[in-house]
Write an enzyme that holds these catalytic residues in place. Structure first.
Site, PDB file in Angstrom:
ATOM      1  N   THR A  45       0.769  -1.336  -0.054  1.00  0.00           N
ATOM      2  CA  THR A  45      -0.026   0.240  -0.062  1.00  0.00           C
ATOM      3  C   THR A  45       0.537   1.477   0.009  1.00  0.00           C
ATOM      4  O   THR A  45       0.802   2.421  -0.925  1.00  0.00           O
ATOM      5  CB  THR A  45      -0.917  -0.602   1.573  1.00  0.00           C
ATOM      6  OG1 THR A  45      -1.745  -1.062   0.959  1.00  0.00           O
ATOM      7  CG2 THR A  45      -1.561   1.865   1.350  1.00  0.00           C
ATOM      8  N   HIS A  48       2.030   1.533  -3.587  1.00  0.00           N
ATOM      9  CA  HIS A  48       0.926   2.770  -4.129  1.00  0.00           C
ATOM     10  C   HIS A  48       0.884   4.194  -4.368  1.00  0.00           C
ATOM     11  O   HIS A  48       0.497   4.259  -4.699  1.00  0.00           O
ATOM     12  CB  HIS A  48      -0.591   1.803  -4.114  1.00  0.00           C
ATOM     13  CG  HIS A  48      -0.767   0.437  -4.424  1.00  0.00           C
ATOM     14  ND1 HIS A  48      -0.734   0.141  -5.898  1.00  0.00           N
ATOM     15  CD2 HIS A  48      -1.031  -0.563  -4.101  1.00  0.00           C
ATOM     16  CE1 HIS A  48      -1.015  -0.794  -6.142  1.00  0.00           C
ATOM     17  NE2 HIS A  48      -1.101  -1.099  -4.442  1.00  0.00           N
TER      18      HIS A  48
END
Length: 347
Positions: A45, A48
């Site tokens: 994450t 990202h």
């Protein structure tokens, strides 16, 4: 209260990258604690957010401190806190839940309709200190290594995915060998899986999956996954698919390789809609499809703690790099290229 400045890694703007800065040490509320971070690890994450993909553009609002996997020592407690004390060694459940929605009121906190995630929707832990609600903390054994303690949260994702159904004696496919997929291979083997077949395009990470317990590894760029599965299962197909890749082709292969009556548990987050043959690959096969999010609060944490304490799962092969937070760019580059397992940063 502790006041002053601290080092922190900021998602400083809407775009690629991050910036190490000096920011104010967070101040705690009555129900919160202040934690001195001992180790923090980079999650997919975080990648990202760092690379500023479509998901992060729609979700996060820079500038802010990101990061959510960590361990540390409690250095201050709020006036209403009694569950932990100064000096406790802790990690944290990263989902902040409302406790009032229908899901929370029936004990399904992991699917709270109003979930906020530390380091995504709030200030995170890529810093010297982080402030969190005491109810989100998990006490660690005092002798647990900092790097291991920092990766319990993502290990919880793997545990939740693998143990969402029966595993004993089953043939399990782990599709996608990022760090969580690699951990899933070790967890499935520890839980009694007869075979654990790991799939990826990255030989470096496939080898880590083998070290963690995969009984077979398949580079899907060099071998046809469905052909390999037919051979390894006598044509029956796998009993359980743990989908960690998020790639449309791999997801479809997962649905085609699972046997009739099997289970497909999906933790991955495809960035775009995926087309699936529901008639042939789901309905006529009578399979169970599960969306997996977060961890069961706090059942999964208990399972993670027990698996680590017993030695049934050894995560040390997965922790491949330790870096000072000043070298964050190197850590993210390793993650982006897939030439690492877990990268641990030390502030």
């Amino acid at each position: 209260m502790l006041k002053g400045k601290m080092k922190a890694l900021l998602k400083h703007r809407r775009g690629f990258g991050a910036e190490l800065s000096m920011v104010d040490i967070p101040q705690i509320n009555d129900d919160e604690v202040l934690i001195k971070v001992k180790a923090t690890s980079i999650c997919g994450t975080d990648v990202h957010i760092y690379t500023w993909d479509e998901w992060s553009q729609a979700r996060v609002n820079p500038p802010y401190v990101f990061g959510h996997e960590f361990c540390g020592e409690v250095v201050e407690i709020g006036s209403k806190v009694s569950s932990v004390k100064v000096g406790d060694f802790v990690s944290a459940e990263t989902h902040l839940v409302c406790e009032n929605c229908p899901q929370c009121l029936t004990g399904q906190y992991h699917i709270c309709k109003n979930t906020r995630i530390i380091g995504v929707d709030t200030q995170g832990c890529f810093a010297e200190y982080v402030a969190l609600p005491a109810k989100n903390l998990w006490k660690n054994p005092s002798n647990m290594p900092f790097d291991v303690a920092s990766i319990q949260e993502p290990m919880g994702n793997a545990v939740h995915t693998v143990l969402a159904g029966d595993i004993l004696g089953k043939t399990v496919a782990v599709i996608g060998c990022g760090p969580i997929g690699i951990m899933a291979a070790g967890i499935a083997k520890a839980a009694g899986a007869a075979q654990v077949i790991a799939f990826d395009l990255n030989d470096y990470r496939l080898n880590l999956a083998k070290q963690m317990g995969a009984t077979a590894i398949v580079n899907s760029g060099n071998q046809d996954p469905l052909t390999v599965v037919r051979k390894l299962t006598g044509g029956s197909g796998v009993d359980v698919v743990c989908e960690m890749s998020g790639h449309p082709a791999a997801i479809n292969q997962g649905f085609k390789m699972v046997t009739n009556g099997g289970r497909v548990s999906i933790l991955s987050l495809p960035v775009k809609p995926v087309e699936i043959n529901i008639t042939d690959d789901i309905v006529f096969k009578g399979i169970t499809v599960q969306g997996i999010t977060g961890r069961l609060m706090f059942k999964t944490w208990q399972q993670v703690s027990s698996l680590l304490a017993s030695g049934q799962v050894d995560v040390t092969p997965l922790i491949t790099h330790h870096l000072p937070i000043e070298e964050f760019e190197k850590g993210f580059e390793l993650m982006i290229k897939g030439q690492c397992g877990k990268v641990v940063l030390q502030p």
